[in-house]
Design an enzyme around this catalytic site. Structure first.
Site, PDB file in Angstrom:
ATOM      1  N   ASP A  36       0.839  -1.196   0.000  1.00  0.00           N
ATOM      2  CA  ASP A  36       0.000   0.000   0.000  1.00  0.00           C
ATOM      3  C   ASP A  36       0.878   1.252   0.000  1.00  0.00           C
ATOM      4  O   ASP A  36       1.520   1.571   0.998  1.00  0.00           O
ATOM      5  CB  ASP A  36      -0.903   0.015   1.230  1.00  0.00           C
ATOM      6  N   MET A  38       1.189   5.235  -0.122  1.00  0.00           N
ATOM      7  CA  MET A  38       0.399   6.426   0.199  1.00  0.00           C
ATOM      8  C   MET A  38       1.286   7.657   0.189  1.00  0.00           C
ATOM      9  O   MET A  38       2.430   7.606   0.661  1.00  0.00           O
ATOM     10  CB  MET A  38      -0.247   6.277   1.580  1.00  0.00           C
ATOM     11  N   MET A  69      -2.033   4.635  -3.836  1.00  0.00           N
ATOM     12  CA  MET A  69      -2.994   5.615  -3.323  1.00  0.00           C
ATOM     13  C   MET A  69      -2.292   6.965  -3.334  1.00  0.00           C
ATOM     14  O   MET A  69      -1.973   7.548  -2.297  1.00  0.00           O
ATOM     15  CB  MET A  69      -3.456   5.219  -1.915  1.00  0.00           C
ATOM     16  N   MET A 138     -12.500  -0.664  -2.452  1.00  0.00           N
ATOM     17  CA  MET A 138     -12.095  -0.292  -1.101  1.00  0.00           C
ATOM     18  C   MET A 138     -13.269  -0.501  -0.154  1.00  0.00           C
ATOM     19  O   MET A 138     -14.356   0.032  -0.378  1.00  0.00           O
ATOM     20  CB  MET A 138     -11.637   1.168  -1.053  1.00  0.00           C
TER      21      MET A 138
END
Length: 226
Positions: A36, A38, A69, A138
């Site tokens: 992930d 970010m 993201m 999500m």
């Protein structure tokens, strides 16, 4: 029975023992490793970039399911490819030219996925379904691990499954956020086959066993899917 893919998210891993933790979930039968990424702009948190993906690449041969993201994802396709990402997932909300970005990912030699946030309608991905390997729903608002699963996302997964069938497109359907042995059952019954789980795996004293328990619950649900 649908193929169940378990993708532990290293966002919840202990980075002091990252190699050990990755090796543990691999031993437990994980299929992919979920990364992930970010940027503190697209989501209200900063995690890591290509350097950590490259570090994970050195300790496992499993596919790296890399979830961007971030804003301006088109600028980071090649850096993540160079780091060893196998699949790059980008948010429909983060780009104006989604088809162009998906093509860019493929030309770089990776599989392409598209993600949408809880409040984003499925129409945002309808036209790209034939072109992607995966769609990620999500099931929390992105930015932080350990959040509670948003139950009404199950209906969204069901509708995505029907939409894929209508369009004769069959990407993996991935869910990310609040996935554990309980929520995985509903997600699989709704049509998901890729389960991203972070805290429910890495918060356990035995992450390998946590992967096995999650798989058991998911495959029991998958056996009931017609």
């Amino acid at each position: 029975m649908p193929e169940i893919i378990i993708a532990p998210s290293i966002l919840s891993a202990d980075f002091r023992r990252l190699e050990e933790q990755v090796e543990a979930v691999v031993a437990g039968g994980a299929n992919w490793i979920h990364c992930d990424v970010m940027d503190g702009h697209f989501v209200p948190n900063i995690s890591f970039g290509p350097m950590i993906v490259a570090a994970v690449r050195k300790v496992t041969e499993l596919p790296l399911d890399t979830h961007l993201m971030i804003s301006r994802p088109e600028q980071y396709v090649q850096p993540f490819r160079d780091a060893g990402a196998d699949r790059l997932i980008v948010h429909a909300e983060a780009t104006v030219h989604l088809h162009r970005l998906v093509d860019q990912i493929k030309r770089a030699g990776m599989l392409a996925g598209v993600a949408i946030n809880p409040a984003t309608p499925l129409q945002a991905v309808e036209e790209i379904l034939p072109d992607v390997d995966l769609v990620l729903i999500m099931t929390v608002n992105p930015g932080f691990g350990g959040q509670a699963f948003i139950a009404n996302m199950l209906d969204k997964v069901r509708r995505l499954k029907r939409l894929c069938e209508t369009r004769q497109a069959f990407p993996h359907i991935e869910v990310d956020g609040g996935i554990d042995e309980t929520t995985a059952i509903g997600a699989v019954k709704a049509g998901a086959n890729v389960l991203v789980a972070g805290s429910s795996i890495f918060s356990q004293s035995d992450p390998a066993q946590a992967v096995r328990r999650l798989r058991k619950a998911a495959e029991s649900a998958a056996a009931l899917v017609v």
